[in-house]
Design a protein around this motif. Sequence first.
Motif, PDB file in Angstrom:
ATOM      1  N   LYS A 206       0.912  -1.041   0.037  1.00 53.09           N
ATOM      2  CA  LYS A 206      -0.060  -0.069   0.020  1.00 53.09           C
ATOM      3  C   LYS A 206       0.780   1.191   0.029  1.00 53.09           C
ATOM      4  CE  LYS A 206      -3.748  -1.960   2.204  1.00 53.09           C
ATOM      5  NZ  LYS A 206      -5.486  -1.629   2.121  1.00 53.09           N
ATOM      6  N   ASN A 207       1.652   1.622  -1.379  1.00 53.48           N
ATOM      7  CA  ASN A 207       2.330   2.625  -1.316  1.00 53.48           C
ATOM      8  C   ASN A 207       1.620   3.955  -1.418  1.00 53.48           C
ATOM      9  OD1 ASN A 207       4.747   0.888  -1.239  1.00 53.48           O
ATOM     10  ND2 ASN A 207       4.503   0.519  -3.334  1.00 53.48           N
ATOM     11  N   ALA A 208       2.227   5.160  -0.973  1.00 59.66           N
ATOM     12  CA  ALA A 208       1.792   6.526  -1.170  1.00 59.66           C
ATOM     13  C   ALA A 208       1.980   6.623  -2.475  1.00 59.66           C
ATOM     14  CB  ALA A 208       2.308   7.424  -0.275  1.00 59.66           C
ATOM     15  N   ARG A 209       1.128   7.577  -2.883  1.00 56.61           N
ATOM     16  CA  ARG A 209       1.488   8.004  -4.415  1.00 56.61           C
ATOM     17  C   ARG A 209       1.096   9.601  -4.698  1.00 56.61           C
ATOM     18  NH1 ARG A 209      -2.361   3.300  -6.830  1.00 56.61           N
ATOM     19  NH2 ARG A 209      -0.716   1.789  -6.705  1.00 56.61           N
ATOM     20  N   ILE A 210       1.992  10.106  -5.903  1.00 49.62           N
ATOM     21  CA  ILE A 210       1.699  11.461  -6.151  1.00 49.62           C
ATOM     22  C   ILE A 210       1.127  11.394  -7.556  1.00 49.62           C
ATOM     23  CG2 ILE A 210       2.735  13.598  -6.821  1.00 49.62           C
ATOM     24  CD1 ILE A 210       4.765  13.107  -4.646  1.00 49.62           C
ATOM     25  N   VAL A 211      -0.180  12.000  -7.778  1.00 50.35           N
ATOM     26  CA  VAL A 211      -0.790  11.965  -9.387  1.00 50.35           C
ATOM     27  C   VAL A 211      -0.868  13.300  -9.506  1.00 50.35           C
ATOM     28  CG1 VAL A 211      -2.905  11.303 -10.454  1.00 50.35           C
ATOM     29  CG2 VAL A 211      -2.067  10.193  -8.616  1.00 50.35           C
ATOM     30  N   ASN A 212       0.018  13.627 -10.972  1.00 56.23           N
ATOM     31  CA  ASN A 212      -0.097  14.835 -11.339  1.00 56.23           C
ATOM     32  C   ASN A 212      -1.020  14.835 -12.702  1.00 56.23           C
ATOM     33  OD1 ASN A 212       2.081  16.147  -9.947  1.00 56.23           O
ATOM     34  ND2 ASN A 212       3.336  14.772 -10.897  1.00 56.23           N
ATOM     35  N   ILE A 213      -1.720  15.805 -12.768  1.00 50.85           N
ATOM     36  CA  ILE A 213      -2.778  15.986 -14.008  1.00 50.85           C
ATOM     37  C   ILE A 213      -2.490  17.280 -14.456  1.00 50.85           C
ATOM     38  CG2 ILE A 213      -4.437  14.410 -12.797  1.00 50.85           C
ATOM     39  CD1 ILE A 213      -5.980  17.100 -12.191  1.00 50.85           C
ATOM     40  N   SER A 214      -3.051  17.327 -15.624  1.00 51.73           N
ATOM     41  CA  SER A 214      -3.067  18.627 -16.374  1.00 51.73           C
ATOM     42  C   SER A 214      -4.149  18.847 -17.409  1.00 51.73           C
ATOM     43  CB  SER A 214      -1.793  18.877 -17.201  1.00 51.73           C
ATOM     44  OG  SER A 214      -1.644  17.696 -18.398  1.00 51.73           O
ATOM     45  N   SER A 215      -4.390  19.929 -18.261  1.00 50.94           N
ATOM     46  CA  SER A 215      -5.628  19.824 -19.115  1.00 50.94           C
ATOM     47  C   SER A 215      -5.096  19.447 -20.474  1.00 50.94           C
ATOM     48  CB  SER A 215      -6.085  21.302 -18.931  1.00 50.94           C
ATOM     49  OG  SER A 215      -5.162  22.273 -19.753  1.00 50.94           O
ATOM     50  N   CYS A 216      -6.044  19.508 -21.281  1.00 48.49           N
ATOM     51  CA  CYS A 216      -5.555  18.978 -22.637  1.00 48.49           C
ATOM     52  C   CYS A 216      -5.478  20.395 -23.560  1.00 48.49           C
ATOM     53  CB  CYS A 216      -6.531  18.211 -23.523  1.00 48.49           C
ATOM     54  SG  CYS A 216      -8.131  19.159 -23.658  1.00 48.49           S
ATOM     55  N   VAL A 217      -5.388  21.679 -23.139  1.00 50.34           N
ATOM     56  CA  VAL A 217      -5.330  23.142 -23.732  1.00 50.34           C
ATOM     57  C   VAL A 217      -3.895  22.847 -24.336  1.00 50.34           C
ATOM     58  CG1 VAL A 217      -4.886  25.491 -23.224  1.00 50.34           C
ATOM     59  CG2 VAL A 217      -6.535  24.236 -21.855  1.00 50.34           C
ATOM     60  N   ASN A 218      -2.848  22.133 -23.864  1.00 45.16           N
ATOM     61  CA  ASN A 218      -1.696  22.148 -24.755  1.00 45.16           C
ATOM     62  C   ASN A 218      -1.906  21.712 -26.037  1.00 45.16           C
ATOM     63  OD1 ASN A 218      -2.262  19.586 -23.608  1.00 45.16           O
ATOM     64  ND2 ASN A 218      -0.037  18.958 -24.441  1.00 45.16           N
ATOM     65  N   LEU A 219      -2.947  21.059 -26.423  1.00 45.04           N
ATOM     66  CA  LEU A 219      -3.287  20.423 -27.548  1.00 45.04           C
ATOM     67  C   LEU A 219      -3.609  21.598 -28.812  1.00 45.04           C
ATOM     68  CD1 LEU A 219      -5.491  17.617 -27.141  1.00 45.04           C
ATOM     69  CD2 LEU A 219      -2.971  17.521 -27.557  1.00 45.04           C
ATOM     70  N   ILE A 220      -3.528  22.962 -28.236  1.00 42.71           N
ATOM     71  CA  ILE A 220      -4.188  24.134 -29.335  1.00 42.71           C
ATOM     72  C   ILE A 220      -3.086  25.217 -29.501  1.00 42.71           C
ATOM     73  CG2 ILE A 220      -6.792  23.729 -28.821  1.00 42.71           C
ATOM     74  CD1 ILE A 220      -6.495  26.299 -27.030  1.00 42.71           C
ATOM     75  N   GLY A 221      -1.885  24.645 -28.554  1.00 44.05           N
ATOM     76  CA  GLY A 221      -0.961  25.962 -28.358  1.00 44.05           C
ATOM     77  C   GLY A 221       0.333  25.471 -29.464  1.00 44.05           C
ATOM     78  N   ARG A 222       1.210  26.136 -29.818  1.00 39.71           N
ATOM     79  CA  ARG A 222       2.438  25.889 -30.473  1.00 39.71           C
ATOM     80  C   ARG A 222       3.558  26.499 -29.623  1.00 39.71           C
ATOM     81  NH1 ARG A 222      -0.349  23.403 -33.177  1.00 39.71           N
ATOM     82  NH2 ARG A 222      -1.424  23.614 -35.253  1.00 39.71           N
ATOM     83  N   ILE A 223       4.773  25.910 -29.923  1.00 43.85           N
ATOM     84  CA  ILE A 223       6.007  26.172 -29.091  1.00 43.85           C
ATOM     85  C   ILE A 223       6.930  26.685 -30.169  1.00 43.85           C
ATOM     86  CG2 ILE A 223       8.018  25.707 -27.881  1.00 43.85           C
ATOM     87  CD1 ILE A 223       6.145  23.685 -26.265  1.00 43.85           C
ATOM     88  N   ASN A 224       7.455  27.957 -30.106  1.00 46.73           N
ATOM     89  CA  ASN A 224       8.657  28.298 -31.004  1.00 46.73           C
ATOM     90  C   ASN A 224       9.837  27.987 -30.178  1.00 46.73           C
ATOM     91  OD1 ASN A 224      10.404  29.650 -32.285  1.00 46.73           O
ATOM     92  ND2 ASN A 224       9.530  31.701 -32.314  1.00 46.73           N
ATOM     93  N   TYR A 225      10.252  26.976 -30.808  1.00 49.27           N
ATOM     94  CA  TYR A 225      11.695  26.248 -30.227  1.00 49.27           C
ATOM     95  C   TYR A 225      12.847  27.301 -30.320  1.00 49.27           C
ATOM     96  CZ  TYR A 225       8.951  22.156 -29.184  1.00 49.27           C
ATOM     97  OH  TYR A 225       8.003  21.239 -28.387  1.00 49.27           O
ATOM     98  N   ASN A 226      12.647  28.317 -31.525  1.00 53.08           N
ATOM     99  CA  ASN A 226      13.816  28.835 -31.850  1.00 53.08           C
ATOM    100  C   ASN A 226      13.834  30.225 -30.713  1.00 53.08           C
ATOM    101  OD1 ASN A 226      14.526  27.514 -33.970  1.00 53.08           O
ATOM    102  ND2 ASN A 226      13.138  28.532 -35.150  1.00 53.08           N
ATOM    103  N   ASP A 227      12.782  30.439 -30.100  1.00 47.32           N
ATOM    104  CA  ASP A 227      12.567  31.408 -29.065  1.00 47.32           C
ATOM    105  C   ASP A 227      11.852  30.962 -27.946  1.00 47.32           C
ATOM    106  OD1 ASP A 227      12.692  33.883 -27.787  1.00 47.32           O
ATOM    107  OD2 ASP A 227      11.379  35.081 -29.307  1.00 47.32           O
ATOM    108  N   ILE A 228      12.123  30.081 -27.003  1.00 47.17           N
ATOM    109  CA  ILE A 228      11.393  29.396 -26.210  1.00 47.17           C
ATOM    110  C   ILE A 228      10.684  30.446 -25.069  1.00 47.17           C
ATOM    111  CG2 ILE A 228      13.205  28.811 -24.446  1.00 47.17           C
ATOM    112  CD1 ILE A 228      10.680  26.404 -25.549  1.00 47.17           C
ATOM    113  N   ASN A 229      11.312  31.465 -24.846  1.00 45.36           N
ATOM    114  CA  ASN A 229      10.711  32.453 -23.974  1.00 45.36           C
ATOM    115  C   ASN A 229       9.915  33.520 -24.698  1.00 45.36           C
ATOM    116  OD1 ASN A 229      11.591  31.619 -21.118  1.00 45.36           O
ATOM    117  ND2 ASN A 229      13.655  32.238 -21.744  1.00 45.36           N
ATOM    118  N   GLY A 230       9.950  33.451 -25.952  1.00 51.48           N
ATOM    119  CA  GLY A 230       9.093  34.513 -26.593  1.00 51.48           C
ATOM    120  C   GLY A 230       9.483  35.892 -26.581  1.00 51.48           C
ATOM    121  N   LEU A 231      10.587  36.059 -26.399  1.00 51.06           N
ATOM    122  CA  LEU A 231      11.193  37.489 -26.234  1.00 51.06           C
ATOM    123  C   LEU A 231      11.547  38.232 -27.623  1.00 51.06           C
ATOM    124  CD1 LEU A 231      13.872  36.685 -23.552  1.00 51.06           C
ATOM    125  CD2 LEU A 231      11.920  37.877 -23.351  1.00 51.06           C
TER     126      LEU A 231
END
Length: 67
Positions: free
Chosen positions: A42-67
């Motif tokens: 009977k181990n203790a657990r940590i469960v991390n959850i997130s939303s699916c909003v990441n599916l509609i976003g885009r990441i500019n890997y050339n400028d990760i901080n958006g500067l």
Amino acid sequence: MFAPFKLTADGFESHFATNYLGHFLLTHLLLPELKAAGKEGKNARIVNISSCVNLIGRINYNDINGL
């Protein structure tokens, strides 16, 4: 969400610090207590959850901080 760009005192982008680093730190601090609380089979657990909003976003890997 949609807050203006801001850096933390440690130099991290504020959303990254809040949404990722904060959860990581909390997990890191709780882990010894959770391990101690667990029992055989009977181990203790940590469960991390997130939303699916990441599916509609885009990441500019050339400028990760958006500067």
